[in-house]
Design a protein around this motif. Structure first.
Motif, short mmCIF file in Angstrom:
data_model
loop_
_atom_site.label_atom_id
_atom_site.label_comp_id
_atom_site.label_asym_id
_atom_site.label_seq_id
_atom_site.Cartn_x
_atom_site.Cartn_y
_atom_site.Cartn_z
N ILE A 551 0.84 -1.21 0.00
CA ILE A 551 0.00 0.00 0.00
C ILE A 551 0.87 1.26 0.00
O ILE A 551 0.61 2.21 -0.76
CB ILE A 551 -0.96 -0.01 1.22
N GLN A 552 1.92 1.25 0.83
CA GLN A 552 2.82 2.41 0.90
C GLN A 552 3.51 2.65 -0.44
O GLN A 552 3.79 3.80 -0.82
CB GLN A 552 3.86 2.20 2.02
N GLU A 553 3.80 1.56 -1.16
CA GLU A 553 4.44 1.68 -2.47
C GLU A 553 3.49 2.41 -3.44
O GLU A 553 3.93 3.27 -4.23
CB GLU A 553 4.78 0.28 -3.01
N GLU A 554 2.20 2.06 -3.38
CA GLU A 554 1.23 2.72 -4.26
C GLU A 554 1.00 4.19 -3.87
O GLU A 554 0.65 5.02 -4.70
CB GLU A 554 -0.11 1.97 -4.24
N LEU A 555 1.21 4.49 -2.58
CA LEU A 555 1.06 5.88 -2.11
C LEU A 555 2.29 6.72 -2.45
O LEU A 555 2.28 7.95 -2.33
CB LEU A 555 0.83 5.91 -0.59
N GLY A 556 3.38 6.04 -2.84
CA GLY A 556 4.64 6.72 -3.15
C GLY A 556 4.61 7.41 -4.50
O GLY A 556 3.61 7.37 -5.24
N PRO A 557 5.75 8.05 -4.88
CA PRO A 557 5.81 8.84 -6.13
C PRO A 557 5.58 8.02 -7.40
O PRO A 557 5.13 8.54 -8.41
CB PRO A 557 7.23 9.42 -6.11
N LEU A 558 5.90 6.69 -7.36
CA LEU A 558 5.74 5.86 -8.56
C LEU A 558 4.35 5.23 -8.68
O LEU A 558 3.95 4.79 -9.75
CB LEU A 558 6.79 4.74 -8.57
N GLY A 559 3.64 5.16 -7.54
CA GLY A 559 2.40 4.39 -7.51
C GLY A 559 1.16 5.16 -7.88
O GLY A 559 1.20 6.35 -8.25
N GLN A 560 0.01 4.50 -7.73
CA GLN A 560 -1.31 5.08 -7.99
C GLN A 560 -2.16 4.90 -6.73
O GLN A 560 -2.61 3.78 -6.44
CB GLN A 560 -1.97 4.39 -9.18
N GLU A 562 -5.13 5.35 -5.97
CA GLU A 562 -6.47 4.76 -6.12
C GLU A 562 -6.46 3.24 -6.03
O GLU A 562 -7.51 2.62 -5.84
CB GLU A 562 -7.11 5.20 -7.45
N ASN A 563 -5.27 2.63 -6.17
CA ASN A 563 -5.17 1.16 -6.06
C ASN A 563 -5.18 0.68 -4.60
O ASN A 563 -5.34 -0.52 -4.35
CB ASN A 563 -3.89 0.66 -6.72
N CYS A 564 -4.98 1.62 -3.67
CA CYS A 564 -4.85 1.23 -2.25
C CYS A 564 -6.12 0.56 -1.72
O CYS A 564 -6.05 -0.37 -0.91
CB CYS A 564 -4.52 2.46 -1.40
N GLY A 565 -7.29 1.05 -2.15
CA GLY A 565 -8.55 0.47 -1.68
C GLY A 565 -8.66 -1.00 -2.05
O GLY A 565 -9.08 -1.84 -1.23
N LYS A 566 -8.29 -1.33 -3.29
CA LYS A 566 -8.36 -2.72 -3.74
C LYS A 566 -7.39 -3.60 -2.94
O LYS A 566 -7.72 -4.73 -2.55
CB LYS A 566 -8.00 -2.81 -5.23
N ILE A 567 -6.17 -3.06 -2.73
CA ILE A 567 -5.16 -3.84 -1.97
C ILE A 567 -5.66 -4.07 -0.55
O ILE A 567 -5.53 -5.17 0.00
CB ILE A 567 -3.80 -3.12 -1.98
#
Length: 595
Positions: A551-560, A562-567
């Motif tokens: 989740i933290q990776e998706e919240l980072g500069p490279l991630g998206q 909006e994917n956090c909810g699914k994860i």
């Protein structure tokens, strides 16, 4: 209940009046004592009582006694003890009796009562407490010893102490500690009598009809105890413990000689006897003139050590066993480690140790751990050929020992031996596969340092085929690291791809690949997602931290984001047991910016 409590409080009134009258306590303090004592008394007279209530009552009364003691010192008043302290002490003893009667199995409670009796001068009472306690706990030798020591030291009654030891031995006829303490007690009694006689003779007092028995004065009672003990306990170590006790007293030379004679006659089949007799030679007195110079002292020490070794030599001739050789080697090693500025003594000690190690090895009686000392000395003196020979011999003798193989291989690596590769393969076939991980780790380190890339890769691939999960996982992790360090990102990714489907897998294998991806100039989020997806497939049911990192990776500069909810939804579905609660609390902290 109220009547009983009231009566007990009224019984306190005379002592409280005295405390106020003599100025130890004020009227306000006396009222406070009555109030607190009433509350404590009510607790002791409930239908269901707790041990803690009795302890609290006793502690309060002891605190009052301590305070009275301090106040007496402060105002320098030392009278009326019978009317003030004695009733309090008597009351505490009474409460202790009630408590120990109800909780008979609580040994600590009994011992607390004994400690109280000793501190507040009721030693006769402590004797009664011990007597009652031993009637309930005769199965505990330590309590018998404590009771006997109390009689001897606190009441100066060797007769009572002897009686207790004899009773204890009826319950525990083969208890070594009881015999040792009984033996010591008789010698202490003998020493006390000798001192008494000496003092009387100095004062030139007429002893009248009273006479000091010469037999008792010379320790005959202790000798009787010794004979009884060794008749039941036939162990060299036990006999030696009695010699050591006798050696504390300066009048026991005859007794010591007798015990030593018995030891040498009946216990020569035990290496402990030879070890003890050899080390006694170190205590032999040296020549006074020689001891004036460092060289003379060193010469004297060397002579003593040689006498010790003569005894050990006799021991290994009559008792050629591993324990006997272990005692001999241990002695030589201990002497060799001692510091000395005399080079000649140092060299003699080293030569002696090397000789004994070689002979013990030849007799197949050298313990595994002493090979390390042997190899260290050989490498220190530069005997590389000898070190290589000993290393090989050690692996032959202890062919299933991982520790011995590791030590020997490390030595041969240090000596740059040509057979190391073959020996690694031999070692791994000889030892238990479940214990082989240290050998694989050592082989990988050696191969990376001394072999080319193809040979090292071959070592890793052999390790990957291991049936032991810990070995296979460790090899995967090391292989990935090595691939990155030797071939860069492309080789590391190729290694990862080839191994990601082959179980067993470790979390480290995936997290290391994630770290490698992030170390690149232009890390790719799709690759990172791929690594995380593979990781959560393997460890997603129990590892809540892995989901959070994803989740933290998706919240980072490279991630998206909006994917956090699914994860998060998938994590809640995958995780099991306590992992769900941990994940929920950590995710909440992450959302509020506290993680």
């Amino acid at each position: 209940m109220a009547e009983v409590v009231q009566r007990r409080i009224e019984e306190r009134i005379p002592e409280l009046e005295q405390l106020e009258r003599v100025g130890l306590f004020t009227k306000k303090e006396v009222k406070s004592i009555i109030k607190r004592a009433t509350a404590l008394e009510y607790k002791l007279h409930r239908l269901i009582v707790n041990k803690e209530d009795f302890i609290a009552y006793i502690q309060y009364e002891i605190n009052v006694l301590e305070l009275i003691k301090k106040r007496r010192i402060h105002i320098r008043y030392n009278f009326k003890r019978e009317e003030i302290e004695f009733p309090i002490i008597s009351r505490i003893n009474s409460v202790f009796k009630r408590a120990t009667k109800k909780w008979k199995n609580d040994v600590q409670l009994w011992l607390s009562h004994v400690a109280f009796c000793k501190k507040w001068g009721t030693k006769a009472q402590s004797s009664k407490v011990f007597s009652t306690m031993l009637a309930i706990h005769p199965d505990k030798p330590a309590l018998w010893i404590m009771a006997a020591k109390s009689e001897l030291e606190d009441r100066d009654s060797s007769e009572s102490a002897r009686h207790l030891f004899l009773r204890a031995l009826r319950f525990h006829p083969n208890n070594k500690k009881l015999y040792q303490e009984y033996f010591r007690m008789e010698l202490l009694h003998c020493e006390k009598l000798r001192k008494q006689k000496e003092e009387l003779e100095k004062a030139k007092m007429d002893l009248g009809e009273y006479e000091f028995s010469p037999e008792i004065m010379n320790g005959k009672l202790a000798e009787v105890v010794y004979k009884d003990a060794t008749g039941k306990i036939k162990e060299a170590a036990f006999v030696i413990s009695l010699v050591n006790i006798a050696a504390i007293f300066d009048f026991t030379k005859e007794l010591q000689d007798s015990i030593l004679q018995d030891l040498q006659t009946n216990y020569t089949g035990d290496c402990v006897t030879w070890d003890f007799m050899a080390k006694r030679e170190l205590e032999a007195p040296g020549a006074g003139e020689e001891l004036q110079s460092a060289k003379g002292r060193a010469s004297d020490i060397n002579r003593r050590e040689e006498r010790c070794c003569q005894v050990y030599e006799e021991g290994v001739k009559s008792l050629n066993t591993e324990p006997m050789w272990t005692s001999y080697v241990s002695f030589c090693l201990e002497r060799q480690k001692r510091k000395t500025n005399v080079q000649e003594l140092k060299e003699k000690r080293q030569a002696r140790l090397m000789d004994v190690l070689q002979r013990a090895h030849s007799s197949q009686a050298l313990k595994e751990n002493y090979y390390k000392n042997w190899l260290q000395i050989l490498l220190l003196i530069g005997d590389t050929e000898g070190a290589a020979s000993v290393a090989m011999a050690a692996t032959q003798r202890f062919s299933q020992s991982v520790q011995m193989w590791s030590l020997s291989l490390q030595t041969l690596i240090q000596l740059e031996s040509e057979n190391v590769d073959k020996l690694f393969q031999e070692a791994i076939t000889k030892v238990n596969p479940k214990e082989s991980l240290p050998l694989w780790q050592l082989q990988v380190q050696w191969s990376m340092a001394h072999q080319d890339v193809e040979q090292t890769e071959a070592v890793f691939k052999r390790g990957l085929l291991s049936t032991v999960p810990t070995v296979a996982m460790e090899m995967k992790d090391c292989f990935l690291d090595w691939s990155y360090s030797t071939g860069g990102y492309k080789k590391a990714r190729k290694t990862f791809t080839s191994l990601q489907e082959i179980r067993p897998l470790s979390k480290t294998f995936f997290t290391r690949m994630i770290e490698i991806e992030k170390e690149q100039e232009m890390p790719k989020i799709n690759n990172l997602r791929d690594y995380y997806e593979r990781a959560v497939q393997e460890f997603g049911t129990s590892d809540d931290d892995l989901w959070l990192q994803y989740i933290q990776e998706e919240l980072g500069p490279l991630g998206q984001p909006e994917n956090c909810g699914k994860i998060h939804w998938r994590a809640m579905k995958f995780l099991e047991g306590e992992s769900v609660e941990r994940f929920t609390s950590k995710y909440t902290l992450l959302q509020t910016g506290h993680l």
